[in-house]
Write a protein that holds these residues in place. Structure first.
Motif, PDB file in Angstrom:
ATOM      1  N   LEU A   1       0.828  -1.209   0.000  1.00 50.26           N
ATOM      2  CA  LEU A   1       0.000   0.000   0.000  1.00 50.26           C
ATOM      3  C   LEU A   1       0.863   1.260   0.000  1.00 50.26           C
ATOM      4  O   LEU A   1       0.536   2.243  -0.669  1.00 50.26           O
ATOM      5  CB  LEU A   1      -0.949  -0.014   1.203  1.00 50.26           C
ATOM      6  CG  LEU A   1      -2.023  -1.107   1.175  1.00 50.26           C
ATOM      7  CD1 LEU A   1      -2.802  -1.127   2.492  1.00 50.26           C
ATOM      8  CD2 LEU A   1      -2.946  -0.939  -0.008  1.00 50.26           C
ATOM      9  N   GLU A   2       1.963   1.219   0.728  1.00 49.45           N
ATOM     10  CA  GLU A   2       2.886   2.362   0.769  1.00 49.45           C
ATOM     11  C   GLU A   2       3.518   2.592  -0.609  1.00 49.45           C
ATOM     12  O   GLU A   2       3.615   3.722  -1.075  1.00 49.45           O
ATOM     13  CB  GLU A   2       3.961   2.117   1.828  1.00 49.45           C
ATOM     14  CG  GLU A   2       4.794   3.312   2.153  1.00 49.45           C
ATOM     15  CD  GLU A   2       4.018   4.419   2.843  1.00 49.45           C
ATOM     16  OE1 GLU A   2       4.400   5.592   2.657  1.00 49.45           O
ATOM     17  OE2 GLU A   2       3.043   4.142   3.556  1.00 49.45           O
ATOM     18  N   LYS A   3       3.935   1.508  -1.257  1.00 50.89           N
ATOM     19  CA  LYS A   3       4.550   1.630  -2.594  1.00 50.89           C
ATOM     20  C   LYS A   3       3.530   2.147  -3.615  1.00 50.89           C
ATOM     21  O   LYS A   3       3.860   2.987  -4.453  1.00 50.89           O
ATOM     22  CB  LYS A   3       5.098   0.275  -3.066  1.00 50.89           C
ATOM     23  CG  LYS A   3       6.287  -0.210  -2.293  1.00 50.89           C
ATOM     24  CD  LYS A   3       7.532   0.503  -2.719  1.00 50.89           C
ATOM     25  CE  LYS A   3       8.730  -0.076  -1.994  1.00 50.89           C
ATOM     26  NZ  LYS A   3       9.971   0.548  -2.389  1.00 50.89           N
ATOM     27  N   VAL A   4       2.297   1.647  -3.542  1.00 51.11           N
ATOM     28  CA  VAL A   4       1.257   2.095  -4.476  1.00 51.11           C
ATOM     29  C   VAL A   4       0.934   3.569  -4.245  1.00 51.11           C
ATOM     30  O   VAL A   4       0.713   4.322  -5.191  1.00 51.11           O
ATOM     31  CB  VAL A   4      -0.012   1.220  -4.348  1.00 51.11           C
ATOM     32  CG1 VAL A   4      -1.191   1.835  -5.070  1.00 51.11           C
ATOM     33  CG2 VAL A   4       0.267  -0.180  -4.868  1.00 51.11           C
ATOM     34  N   LYS A   5       0.952   3.981  -2.990  1.00 50.19           N
ATOM     35  CA  LYS A   5       0.693   5.384  -2.649  1.00 50.19           C
ATOM     36  C   LYS A   5       1.712   6.304  -3.324  1.00 50.19           C
ATOM     37  O   LYS A   5       1.364   7.379  -3.817  1.00 50.19           O
ATOM     38  CB  LYS A   5       0.742   5.543  -1.130  1.00 50.19           C
ATOM     39  CG  LYS A   5       0.506   6.925  -0.620  1.00 50.19           C
ATOM     40  CD  LYS A   5       0.528   6.882   0.905  1.00 50.19           C
ATOM     41  CE  LYS A   5       0.763   8.238   1.498  1.00 50.19           C
ATOM     42  NZ  LYS A   5       0.866   8.172   2.962  1.00 50.19           N
ATOM     43  N   HIS A   6       2.974   5.871  -3.350  1.00 56.82           N
ATOM     44  CA  HIS A   6       4.035   6.684  -3.941  1.00 56.82           C
ATOM     45  C   HIS A   6       4.224   6.434  -5.434  1.00 56.82           C
ATOM     46  O   HIS A   6       4.944   7.176  -6.100  1.00 56.82           O
ATOM     47  CB  HIS A   6       5.359   6.448  -3.213  1.00 56.82           C
ATOM     48  CG  HIS A   6       5.329   6.900  -1.784  1.00 56.82           C
ATOM     49  ND1 HIS A   6       5.165   8.214  -1.414  1.00 56.82           N
ATOM     50  CD2 HIS A   6       5.419   6.199  -0.632  1.00 56.82           C
ATOM     51  CE1 HIS A   6       5.165   8.303  -0.099  1.00 56.82           C
ATOM     52  NE2 HIS A   6       5.316   7.092   0.407  1.00 56.82           N
ATOM     53  N   ASN A   7       3.597   5.395  -5.962  1.00 63.76           N
ATOM     54  CA  ASN A   7       3.711   5.044  -7.383  1.00 63.76           C
ATOM     55  C   ASN A   7       2.343   4.712  -7.957  1.00 63.76           C
ATOM     56  O   ASN A   7       2.094   3.576  -8.363  1.00 63.76           O
ATOM     57  CB  ASN A   7       4.644   3.832  -7.562  1.00 63.76           C
ATOM     58  CG  ASN A   7       6.034   4.099  -7.064  1.00 63.76           C
ATOM     59  OD1 ASN A   7       6.815   4.743  -7.737  1.00 63.76           O
ATOM     60  ND2 ASN A   7       6.346   3.609  -5.875  1.00 63.76           N
ATOM     61  N   PRO A   8       1.440   5.677  -8.002  1.00 64.14           N
ATOM     62  CA  PRO A   8       0.087   5.386  -8.508  1.00 64.14           C
ATOM     63  C   PRO A   8       0.132   5.028  -9.998  1.00 64.14           C
ATOM     64  O   PRO A   8       1.068   5.405 -10.712  1.00 64.14           O
ATOM     65  CB  PRO A   8      -0.669   6.694  -8.282  1.00 64.14           C
ATOM     66  CG  PRO A   8       0.380   7.741  -8.220  1.00 64.14           C
ATOM     67  CD  PRO A   8       1.608   7.089  -7.660  1.00 64.14           C
ATOM     68  N   PRO A   9      -0.891   4.300 -10.467  1.00 60.92           N
ATOM     69  CA  PRO A   9      -0.891   3.850 -11.863  1.00 60.92           C
ATOM     70  C   PRO A   9      -0.898   4.983 -12.879  1.00 60.92           C
ATOM     71  O   PRO A   9      -0.353   4.841 -13.962  1.00 60.92           O
ATOM     72  CB  PRO A   9      -2.154   3.005 -11.980  1.00 60.92           C
ATOM     73  CG  PRO A   9      -2.949   3.263 -10.776  1.00 60.92           C
ATOM     74  CD  PRO A   9      -2.040   3.831  -9.735  1.00 60.92           C
ATOM     75  N   ASP A  10      -1.476   6.117 -12.528  1.00 63.18           N
ATOM     76  CA  ASP A  10      -1.505   7.223 -13.485  1.00 63.18           C
ATOM     77  C   ASP A  10      -0.155   7.940 -13.613  1.00 63.18           C
ATOM     78  O   ASP A  10       0.083   8.654 -14.575  1.00 63.18           O
ATOM     79  CB  ASP A  10      -2.602   8.227 -13.130  1.00 63.18           C
ATOM     80  CG  ASP A  10      -2.449   8.813 -11.736  1.00 63.18           C
ATOM     81  OD1 ASP A  10      -1.735   8.219 -10.909  1.00 63.18           O
ATOM     82  OD2 ASP A  10      -3.065   9.868 -11.483  1.00 63.18           O
ATOM     83  N   ARG A  11       0.750   7.722 -12.678  1.00 59.57           N
ATOM     84  CA  ARG A  11       2.072   8.345 -12.748  1.00 59.57           C
ATOM     85  C   ARG A  11       3.054   7.486 -13.547  1.00 59.57           C
ATOM     86  O   ARG A  11       3.765   7.983 -14.402  1.00 59.57           O
ATOM     87  CB  ARG A  11       2.637   8.582 -11.353  1.00 59.57           C
ATOM     88  CG  ARG A  11       3.947   9.372 -11.395  1.00 59.57           C
ATOM     89  CD  ARG A  11       4.548   9.671 -10.046  1.00 59.57           C
ATOM     90  NE  ARG A  11       3.586  10.308  -9.161  1.00 59.57           N
ATOM     91  CZ  ARG A  11       3.691  10.324  -7.837  1.00 59.57           C
ATOM     92  NH1 ARG A  11       4.702   9.752  -7.250  1.00 59.57           N
ATOM     93  NH2 ARG A  11       2.778  10.913  -7.091  1.00 59.57           N
ATOM     94  N   ASP A  12       3.128   6.200 -13.233  1.00 59.42           N
ATOM     95  CA  ASP A  12       4.049   5.286 -13.918  1.00 59.42           C
ATOM     96  C   ASP A  12       3.408   3.903 -13.950  1.00 59.42           C
ATOM     97  O   ASP A  12       3.567   3.120 -13.019  1.00 59.42           O
ATOM     98  CB  ASP A  12       5.398   5.259 -13.202  1.00 59.42           C
ATOM     99  CG  ASP A  12       6.453   4.438 -13.927  1.00 59.42           C
ATOM    100  OD1 ASP A  12       6.112   3.755 -14.914  1.00 59.42           O
ATOM    101  OD2 ASP A  12       7.617   4.466 -13.497  1.00 59.42           O
ATOM    102  N   GLN A  13       2.687   3.641 -15.022  1.00 61.82           N
ATOM    103  CA  GLN A  13       1.930   2.397 -15.149  1.00 61.82           C
ATOM    104  C   GLN A  13       2.832   1.167 -15.040  1.00 61.82           C
ATOM    105  O   GLN A  13       2.481   0.190 -14.397  1.00 61.82           O
ATOM    106  CB  GLN A  13       1.166   2.367 -16.480  1.00 61.82           C
ATOM    107  CG  GLN A  13       0.322   1.131 -16.690  1.00 61.82           C
ATOM    108  CD  GLN A  13      -0.846   1.029 -15.733  1.00 61.82           C
ATOM    109  OE1 GLN A  13      -1.374   2.022 -15.257  1.00 61.82           O
ATOM    110  NE2 GLN A  13      -1.264  -0.172 -15.442  1.00 61.82           N
TER     111      GLN A  13
END
Length: 108
Positions: A24-36
């Motif tokens: 969850l922490e990694k997804v928070k900092h790497n959302p799909p709209d930023r870097d798919q």
């Protein structure tokens, strides 16, 4: 090649909750709209090790960098060759699996 543990930044002894929190922490900092692509890498890592059964499957059946022909050679190798997974580690993995829990999941 990074392992799922390295991608999520957790140890191989991490609990389900620790792995989920790291995901969850990694997804928070790497959302799909930023870097798919990075998001997909994180998601695949989580799916690979998200629970005890997944981690055991990964430990037993993942052969990093091994092509199909190499995998076949490994499976059908002569008994006198050394296995990539030491016997004591293999037994430790097998002993960590609860037969009753596994059977209960299959029945339900």
């Amino acid at each position: 090649m990074n392992t799922p543990y390295q991608i999520l930044g957790v140890t191989e002894q991490a609990s389900d909750a620790e792995i989920k929190q790291a995901y969850l922490e990694k997804v928070k900092h790497n959302p799909p709209d930023r870097d798919q692509q990075r998001f997909q890498q994180i998601h695949r890592a989580y799916e690979t090790i998200k629970d005890e059964d997944s981690r055991l499957r990964y430990a037993l059946f993942h052969w990093p960098g091994m092509e199909f022909d190499e995998l076949l050679e490994h499976v059908f190798k002569p008994a006198d060759r050394i296995s990539p997974l030491p016997a004591d580690e293999f037994l430790k993995l097998l002993s960590s699996v609860s037969i009753e829990q596994t059977l209960a999941k299959k029945i339900n």
